[in-house]
Design a protein around this motif. Structure first.
Motif, mmCIF file in Angstrom:
data_model
loop_
_atom_site.group_PDB
_atom_site.id
_atom_site.type_symbol
_atom_site.label_atom_id
_atom_site.label_comp_id
_atom_site.label_asym_id
_atom_site.label_seq_id
_atom_site.Cartn_x
_atom_site.Cartn_y
_atom_site.Cartn_z
ATOM 1 N N ALA A 94 39.890 45.372 92.748
ATOM 2 C CA ALA A 94 39.069 46.564 92.968
ATOM 3 C C ALA A 94 39.905 47.710 93.509
ATOM 4 O O ALA A 94 39.766 48.866 93.083
ATOM 5 C CB ALA A 94 37.924 46.245 93.919
ATOM 6 N N VAL A 95 40.798 47.388 94.440
ATOM 7 C CA VAL A 95 41.665 48.429 95.019
ATOM 8 C C VAL A 95 42.632 48.959 93.970
ATOM 9 O O VAL A 95 42.809 50.178 93.822
ATOM 10 C CB VAL A 95 42.435 47.860 96.232
ATOM 11 C CG1 VAL A 95 43.471 48.865 96.735
ATOM 12 C CG2 VAL A 95 41.473 47.486 97.356
ATOM 13 N N ALA A 96 43.246 48.049 93.223
ATOM 14 C CA ALA A 96 44.230 48.466 92.216
ATOM 15 C C ALA A 96 43.578 49.301 91.121
ATOM 16 O O ALA A 96 44.129 50.337 90.699
ATOM 17 C CB ALA A 96 44.900 47.232 91.613
ATOM 18 N N ASP A 97 42.422 48.886 90.647
ATOM 19 C CA ASP A 97 41.733 49.617 89.581
ATOM 20 C C ASP A 97 41.336 51.017 90.027
ATOM 21 O O ASP A 97 41.434 51.981 89.248
ATOM 22 C CB ASP A 97 40.478 48.847 89.138
ATOM 23 C CG ASP A 97 40.815 47.566 88.395
ATOM 24 O OD1 ASP A 97 41.990 47.402 88.002
ATOM 25 O OD2 ASP A 97 39.911 46.716 88.231
ATOM 26 N N THR A 98 40.892 51.131 91.279
ATOM 27 C CA THR A 98 40.457 52.431 91.779
ATOM 28 C C THR A 98 41.621 53.405 91.860
ATOM 29 O O THR A 98 41.529 54.556 91.416
ATOM 30 C CB THR A 98 39.803 52.284 93.175
ATOM 31 O OG1 THR A 98 38.660 51.440 93.052
ATOM 32 C CG2 THR A 98 39.376 53.637 93.719
ATOM 33 N N PHE A 99 42.742 52.957 92.404
ATOM 34 C CA PHE A 99 43.888 53.853 92.534
ATOM 35 C C PHE A 99 44.547 54.134 91.188
ATOM 36 O O PHE A 99 45.106 55.216 90.978
ATOM 37 C CB PHE A 99 44.907 53.266 93.512
ATOM 38 C CG PHE A 99 44.491 53.397 94.946
ATOM 39 C CD1 PHE A 99 44.545 54.619 95.603
ATOM 40 C CD2 PHE A 99 44.026 52.298 95.650
ATOM 41 C CE1 PHE A 99 44.154 54.751 96.923
ATOM 42 C CE2 PHE A 99 43.631 52.407 96.975
ATOM 43 C CZ PHE A 99 43.694 53.640 97.618
ATOM 44 N N ALA A 100 44.472 53.171 90.276
ATOM 45 C CA ALA A 100 45.060 53.377 88.947
ATOM 46 C C ALA A 100 44.257 54.385 88.137
ATOM 47 O O ALA A 100 44.810 55.182 87.371
ATOM 48 C CB ALA A 100 45.146 52.048 88.207
ATOM 49 N N SER A 101 42.932 54.374 88.316
ATOM 50 C CA SER A 101 42.072 55.272 87.546
ATOM 51 C C SER A 101 42.070 56.691 88.081
ATOM 52 O O SER A 101 41.765 57.641 87.354
ATOM 53 C CB SER A 101 40.634 54.736 87.525
ATOM 54 O OG SER A 101 40.082 54.756 88.838
ATOM 55 N N GLY A 102 42.410 56.836 89.344
ATOM 56 C CA GLY A 102 42.402 58.164 89.955
ATOM 57 C C GLY A 102 41.019 58.677 90.280
ATOM 58 O O GLY A 102 40.848 59.832 90.693
ATOM 59 N N VAL A 103 39.997 57.856 90.114
ATOM 60 C CA VAL A 103 38.615 58.247 90.428
ATOM 61 C C VAL A 103 38.420 58.203 91.936
ATOM 62 O O VAL A 103 38.919 57.292 92.606
ATOM 63 C CB VAL A 103 37.621 57.293 89.733
ATOM 64 C CG1 VAL A 103 36.179 57.632 90.131
ATOM 65 C CG2 VAL A 103 37.793 57.368 88.233
ATOM 66 N N PRO A 104 37.722 59.177 92.523
ATOM 67 C CA PRO A 104 37.455 59.140 93.967
ATOM 68 C C PRO A 104 36.783 57.839 94.375
ATOM 69 O O PRO A 104 35.909 57.334 93.655
ATOM 70 C CB PRO A 104 36.531 60.341 94.195
ATOM 71 C CG PRO A 104 36.840 61.272 93.067
ATOM 72 C CD PRO A 104 37.175 60.391 91.896
ATOM 73 N N ILE A 105 37.173 57.295 95.505
ATOM 74 C CA ILE A 105 36.660 55.989 95.917
ATOM 75 C C ILE A 105 35.154 56.022 96.173
ATOM 76 O O ILE A 105 34.475 55.001 96.044
ATOM 77 C CB ILE A 105 37.391 55.481 97.178
ATOM 78 C CG1 ILE A 105 37.251 56.492 98.329
ATOM 79 C CG2 ILE A 105 38.843 55.198 96.872
ATOM 80 C CD1 ILE A 105 37.870 56.000 99.616
ATOM 81 N N GLU A 106 34.621 57.207 96.522
ATOM 82 C CA GLU A 106 33.187 57.284 96.806
ATOM 83 C C GLU A 106 32.353 57.534 95.563
ATOM 84 O O GLU A 106 31.119 57.631 95.639
ATOM 85 C CB GLU A 106 32.903 58.374 97.839
ATOM 86 C CG GLU A 106 33.121 59.804 97.359
ATOM 87 C CD GLU A 106 34.564 60.261 97.535
ATOM 88 O OE1 GLU A 106 34.816 61.481 97.440
ATOM 89 O OE2 GLU A 106 35.439 59.399 97.777
ATOM 90 N N ALA A 107 32.995 57.639 94.388
ATOM 91 C CA ALA A 107 32.254 57.899 93.151
ATOM 92 C C ALA A 107 31.480 56.660 92.732
ATOM 93 O O ALA A 107 32.053 55.576 92.587
ATOM 94 C CB ALA A 107 33.218 58.308 92.043
ATOM 95 N N PRO A 108 30.160 56.769 92.518
ATOM 96 C CA PRO A 108 29.363 55.613 92.104
ATOM 97 C C PRO A 108 29.502 55.342 90.609
ATOM 98 O O PRO A 108 30.085 56.132 89.863
ATOM 99 C CB PRO A 108 27.935 56.045 92.459
ATOM 100 C CG PRO A 108 27.956 57.546 92.319
ATOM 101 C CD PRO A 108 29.342 57.977 92.728
ATOM 102 N N GLY A 109 28.948 54.221 90.175
ATOM 103 C CA GLY A 109 28.891 53.916 88.754
ATOM 104 C C GLY A 109 30.207 53.493 88.138
ATOM 105 O O GLY A 109 30.398 53.628 86.921
#
Length: 349
Positions: A42-57
């Protein structure tokens, strides 16, 4: 002295590592168990995508880790650290090891503010968080009132602050009961009861953006005041002989402490015993010198509340136990044990 400093440093490093491991481990607990690999993904995917961590969906795993568990874990650590720090400060201000952040009427002020908001719609124009905002306003207002009353008829001292806090606490409790009695609102009474039990379930990144900097700055401020806090334990007479007037320091510390407690109440409702038990245990570990006591209490409080929140999520399957209930169930027996186990004053250890 050097050996003492080395021991102190080792204790702080150990507690810091325990806090980091605890926060990481707490992510795996909940109604849906996650493995360490799930968390890492979950951490790796979030930082790899560049999407804000608080973004839902962004997927169920992302939402569980970043929107549900991480904010409440950080909030628990923040509030635990803040309440423990305030407990240390309040005990120094009133020279009473039985003091906690709520002893000067702050909790009763928060309760009155929340009661007025829920039952009378006071502050409803402030938005969906109006109950927490009203509670914060009540806590801070009572702190100002305590200082004002304690200064009437002469300068405030530890005893006058304590008595003023007890008197205002009784007044706030009476007004809260008066409002509840005449409102005849069953749903409102249930809301007040739940809010007074405390919960981390409402944690949000927007709240953390205020809580984290506030807690860090307050702890740093109090740490710079360790000399004055140590002098408070010696008493006003001794401080005067050393050329220090503790009057304005005591009032300033009370206001800063009320600010932390007020925001903690705003974010998570009423949570007791943290500011009472944690300073006791920390004082047993490192003694009464605030240069050693304060950082140990802050880290211990954060660790304690992180794991208390974990227990709230897992102790009853598919149900979250209010953290205030759990803390009281743990805190009261622990406090009785500490009283029976060892009688000590501020100079202990």
């Amino acid at each position: 002295m050097r050996n003492i400093d080395i021991k102190q440093t080792i204790i702080i490093i150990e507690l810091l590592l325990i806090l980091i491991v605890s926060m990481a481990g707490a992510l795996t607990f909940g109604s849906i168990s996650l493995s360490v690999g799930d968390i890492g993904r979950a951490v790796a995917d979030t930082f790899a995508s560049g999407v804000p961590i608080e973004a839902p969906g962004q997927g169920a795993l992302h939402d569980i880790v970043w929107l549900l568990r991480m904010p409440r874990i950080l909030l628990a650590a923040c509030i635990g650290a803040g309440l423990a720090a305030c407990g240390v400060i309040m005990q120094a201000i009133v020279k009473n090891p039985l003091a906690d952040p709520y002893i000067l009427g702050i909790s009763s002020g928060a309760s009155l503010g929340a009661t007025a908001a829920i039952m009378l719609d006071v502050g409803v124009a402030l938005g969906e968080n109006f109950v927490g905002i009203a509670a914060f306003a009540g806590a801070f207002a009572i702190s100002l009132a305590v200082i004002f009353i304690a200064n009437m008829g002469g300068r405030a001292n530890a005893v006058k602050l304590l008595l003023a806090g007890m008197a205002l606490s009784a007044v706030c409790g009476a007004f809260s009961s008066f409002i509840i009695y005449f409102a005849e609102d069953k749903e409102g009474i249930q809301s007040i009861t739940y809010w007074l039990m405390g919960s981390m379930a409402g944690a949000k990144w927007e709240t953390l953006a205020v809580m984290i900097p506030l807690t860090i700055l307050a702890v740093i401020f109090f740490y710079t005041q360790c000399r004055m806090l140590n002098l408070m334990l010696l008493g006003d007479e001794t401080a005067v002989t050393l050329g220090v007037d503790l009057h304005r320091y005591r009032q300033g510390y009370l206001l800063v402490g009320a600010l932390i407690v007020g925001f903690a109440v705003y974010a998570a409702g009423m949570i007791g015993f943290v500011g009472l038990i944690v300073p006791h245990v920390s004082r047993m570990l490192v003694g009464a010198d605030h240069r050693k006591l304060l950082p140990v209490a802050v880290l211990s409080g954060a660790i304690f509340l992180v794991w208390a929140d974990v227990l709230c999520r897992v102790v009853i399957p598919q149900t979250e136990l209010p953290i205030g209930i759990l803390i009281s169930m743990i805190g009261a027996p622990c406090f009785i044990y500490l009283m029976v186990k060892r009688t000590y004053g501020f100079g202990a250890g």
